[in-house]
Motif scaffolding. Sequence first.
Motif, short mmCIF file in Angstrom:
data_model
loop_
_atom_site.label_atom_id
_atom_site.label_comp_id
_atom_site.label_asym_id
_atom_site.label_seq_id
_atom_site.Cartn_x
_atom_site.Cartn_y
_atom_site.Cartn_z
N ALA A 41 0.65 -0.83 -0.08
CA ALA A 41 -0.01 0.32 -0.15
C ALA A 41 0.59 0.94 0.06
CB ALA A 41 -0.95 -0.03 1.46
N GLU A 47 -2.01 2.53 7.92
CA GLU A 47 -1.80 1.25 6.85
C GLU A 47 -0.70 1.13 6.19
OE1 GLU A 47 -3.52 -1.02 8.20
OE2 GLU A 47 -4.85 -0.20 9.65
N ARG A 64 -6.13 4.55 10.47
CA ARG A 64 -5.94 5.81 9.71
C ARG A 64 -6.23 6.55 10.84
NH1 ARG A 64 -6.49 5.74 3.02
NH2 ARG A 64 -6.49 7.63 2.79
N ASP A 107 -7.47 8.70 -2.30
CA ASP A 107 -6.78 7.28 -2.41
C ASP A 107 -7.37 7.36 -4.01
OD1 ASP A 107 -5.30 6.28 -0.50
OD2 ASP A 107 -6.99 5.89 0.39
N GLU A 195 -11.94 -5.04 -0.93
CA GLU A 195 -11.21 -5.80 -0.26
C GLU A 195 -10.22 -5.52 -0.62
OE1 GLU A 195 -11.91 -7.57 4.33
OE2 GLU A 195 -12.84 -8.78 2.36
N SER A 196 -8.94 -5.49 -0.08
CA SER A 196 -8.81 -4.17 1.22
C SER A 196 -8.95 -3.19 0.89
CB SER A 196 -7.41 -4.34 1.75
OG SER A 196 -6.43 -4.60 0.64
N GLU A 197 -8.17 -2.41 0.23
CA GLU A 197 -8.06 -0.84 -0.38
C GLU A 197 -8.09 -0.87 -1.62
OE1 GLU A 197 -5.44 0.51 2.08
OE2 GLU A 197 -6.08 0.09 3.44
N SER A 200 -10.74 2.33 -4.75
CA SER A 200 -10.46 3.63 -4.94
C SER A 200 -9.61 3.41 -7.22
CB SER A 200 -9.48 4.12 -3.95
OG SER A 200 -7.88 2.55 -4.06
N ASP A 207 -9.85 4.83 0.97
CA ASP A 207 -9.82 3.86 0.94
C ASP A 207 -9.54 2.68 2.23
OD1 ASP A 207 -10.38 0.94 -0.08
OD2 ASP A 207 -9.86 2.25 -1.98
N ASN A 208 -10.24 2.89 3.37
CA ASN A 208 -9.11 2.05 5.10
C ASN A 208 -10.94 1.77 5.23
OD1 ASN A 208 -8.87 2.74 8.00
ND2 ASN A 208 -7.22 1.74 6.45
N TYR A 257 -14.94 0.07 1.62
CA TYR A 257 -14.41 -1.11 1.01
C TYR A 257 -15.46 -2.29 0.66
CZ TYR A 257 -14.09 -3.84 4.65
OH TYR A 257 -14.62 -4.60 5.91
N TRP A 376 -7.26 -2.40 10.03
CA TRP A 376 -6.74 -3.61 9.39
C TRP A 376 -5.82 -4.69 10.10
CZ3 TRP A 376 -10.01 -5.09 5.25
CH2 TRP A 376 -10.24 -4.22 4.54
#
Length: 879
Positions: A41, A47, A64, A107, A195-197, A200, A207-208, A257, A376
């Motif tokens: 990421a 994160e 975050r 993001d 999922e996960s990010e 975006s 994006d969290n 997400y 996460w």
Amino acid sequence: MLHIISNFAGMSMKNVLSVLLCPVLLIFNSCKLFKNNTTPAPTAVSEAAETDSNSALKLYRASRTKEWELVNTAIDIHFNLPERTADATTRLSLHPYFYSVHSVVLDAKDMLIHSVSDNKNNKLAFSYDSLKLTIHLPKVYSQSDTLFLTIAYKAMPYLSKAGGSSAINEDRGLYFINTNHEEPYLPVQIWTQGESEANSHWFPTFDNPVFKSTFSITMHVPDSFKTLSNGTLVESVKEAGDMRKDVWKQDLPISTYLAMMAAGNYAISKESWRGREVSYYVPQEYGAYAKDIFQHTPEMMEFFSNKLGVDYPWNKYAQVIGYQYVSGAMENVSASLFGAFNLKDRRELDDDNNDFIVAHELFHQWFGDYVTAESWSNLTLNESFADYSEQLWTEYKYGEDARAAYWMQGLAKYMKQAKYNDPALLRFHYMSQEDLFDRISYSKGGLILHYLRSLAGDKAFYNALHLYLSQNAYQNAEVPQLRMAFEKVTGQDWNWFFNQWYYKGGHPVLNVEYLYDDPGQKLKVVISQVQPDSIGLYILPMKTLIINDNETNETWWISQHKIDTFTVDYKNGQKPVVVPDVAHWILGEWKENKQPREWYIQYKNAGDHISKRFALTALAAYKGSDTTKMVYEMALEDKDPVIRALAIGLYQYENKPKISDSWKNLLGRMAANDADSKVRSKALHALGDLEEKEFINTYEISINDSSYRVAADALYALNKVNHKRAVTFARALHPENSKANALLFSAATVISMDGETNDFEFFKDKTMHVFERDRKTFLNAFQSYLIKAKENETYTAGIDFIKEYAIKNIAAIDGLYYAEIIRNLQKYAQSQAKIATDKEQMEKWQLRAFTAQNAWASYKSAIADEDLKEAAAQVEKED
């Protein structure tokens, strides 16, 4: 989310996929390890994943930071099907979370940003680096201000190389399936995987999981398509050019997400639950089976709602199946997405229904969607609960023995990973959030929840879950909030439990010695914790069964001692047999020094599935023991079909002449008459391995069994004793008309053994009609067919056909899979040329080796991806 986890945690996506190829490919195949392809990421406050692994594992992963609070996200998207891009506009409304700010950092991955403007259509300055969109605001915004942004852009999810992990194979976010019509029989589909990010990739956002928003998603699609998204379809309007605009609205806030889209020529079946729509989206050819594929969904909604004391929280529940899906399934709010391996007709569903995965994604609608893990690191609050829901549903629908069998599956999956990687369930140090989607977060977490339920009691357990959900509804939560819910309900301190099961890794390893003192008429049970000192000692309450002239239960506590000793008295001179942890609460390893007599008594008297299973497994080490044979024959009469099947599988078959007639007759009786299809299947396969001709009539009758699995093993057994008869039966099944199932694969294997030229079109055509892992399984038989092919022209045509698929998928791992079949055939032909005893045979195999070698070279020359080039080179290096 349910991922098809390969038990290779910590390996890259390509490493894992390459290992998964190994069981499928035949003849000379070897596993190839790929270079790591997990995309970290972007470096950020919390994160982020660092490129240096040592530094990354030392970095604390905080939640975050929220500089902004999202309020609403409105997306208007037009799909460019052939080029696999989308033109879109996203409108965001947001306000500073607490502190005043003068910029917004969103993001936004692999986009072409056209413009950014405010609600008065004033253009705003921005900068973009392909991962982050930074918007420079003309003034400072305070908490009381609302900012409206309009971002026009092109989403290009295929612009860059995809990242991924062992759980989620790719992270493109937005997927276009067969939009170039390269596969003649594969439906065209569009779907998303957040999922996960990864969301975006198709809309700019935060994006969290800690960011939540309401959504409006407008899709412009061909009028023949059906669409699906979160919430409610509020508008559907035809547009020019046979297009249509569908508008979906999600009025309750959800984590970014969990937003989704899906579109394609789906068949839709509908049911209802308490007046809310329950719908199933499947490819047209599976429309008749849609309700069967997702059977029990309304019943599950009722069961979970009642157990949790919180009604299903969304306005509808839809389930959709996507081809070429990058994982197992995904719990998007009110609209779960499933991989195509769930497509089954009724005979397949009788063998293996989809209950576990349907329950998993449905339970996420509470644990993960209604209440979402804040970071996460707290993923266990999502995935462990979804994993445990499979046990809860199994217990309710199929009974305690079935739940216990499921518990054993979870333990086996966890222990497989624990051999090389056994971190804490709550993890604040990791390289990438993708690494958290492993058997720790899933299987171990589910096992821990069962232990917690067992200790707290059912009423306290469900009351605590109700409190946790109610206090955190539509919000984010952390593990301490779950602990405090249990403390509030029970009045007890649960720190001891959470500290040892959530905050530290590892598991207990318990060595149990039974020291019988006949003169003193006492048994000493010495339980030692022998796990590594670095893991520490556990507090382990457990129920223990004592068997002597009657059966009694006691509660034993192992209390952070290296060694605990318990004393049990003989009764009436009878030696007691002890089953520690008879309720099977403790996830860990048990090592016991019981002898066959004690295992027999445990099997006979304990009564529960797991105790009997442990006895059968332990007795397998005592080959030839009369006690072992007696217990195994008892097991064939057990009421639990899993125990019956296990006994068949564990029996010693190495020395065929020594297998007793009584055992063979028991197998024959079970193959013909057992009520459970899995047991019939196991018995038929065992008889086939023994090459028992006496039961040929059973084999032929069973080929028409209602179970595909049974029919497939019946054909396997028949083929082992009479290939000519088996081929006749295989052709009579008309496998060319079959969907992908076990019987098709078995029939193709039998037909392949003759290498008849007339069968080439069957293998070629069927390959094009089956997809994904079914295609890979079918290619086993195709490969065998080409080895046996009587005509060189057929062999060459087959090589060319597979080469075409390898090059068609040149940028994907599937391309290498197909190419390795060619490589296998080349190596096999070379080996046959070396051992050929006459010139004609030698020249035949040399020609075939040359044909395959040229096809491999063509594939290799077409590769552009450096990692795939390296993988192909590794294939050659390992020859």
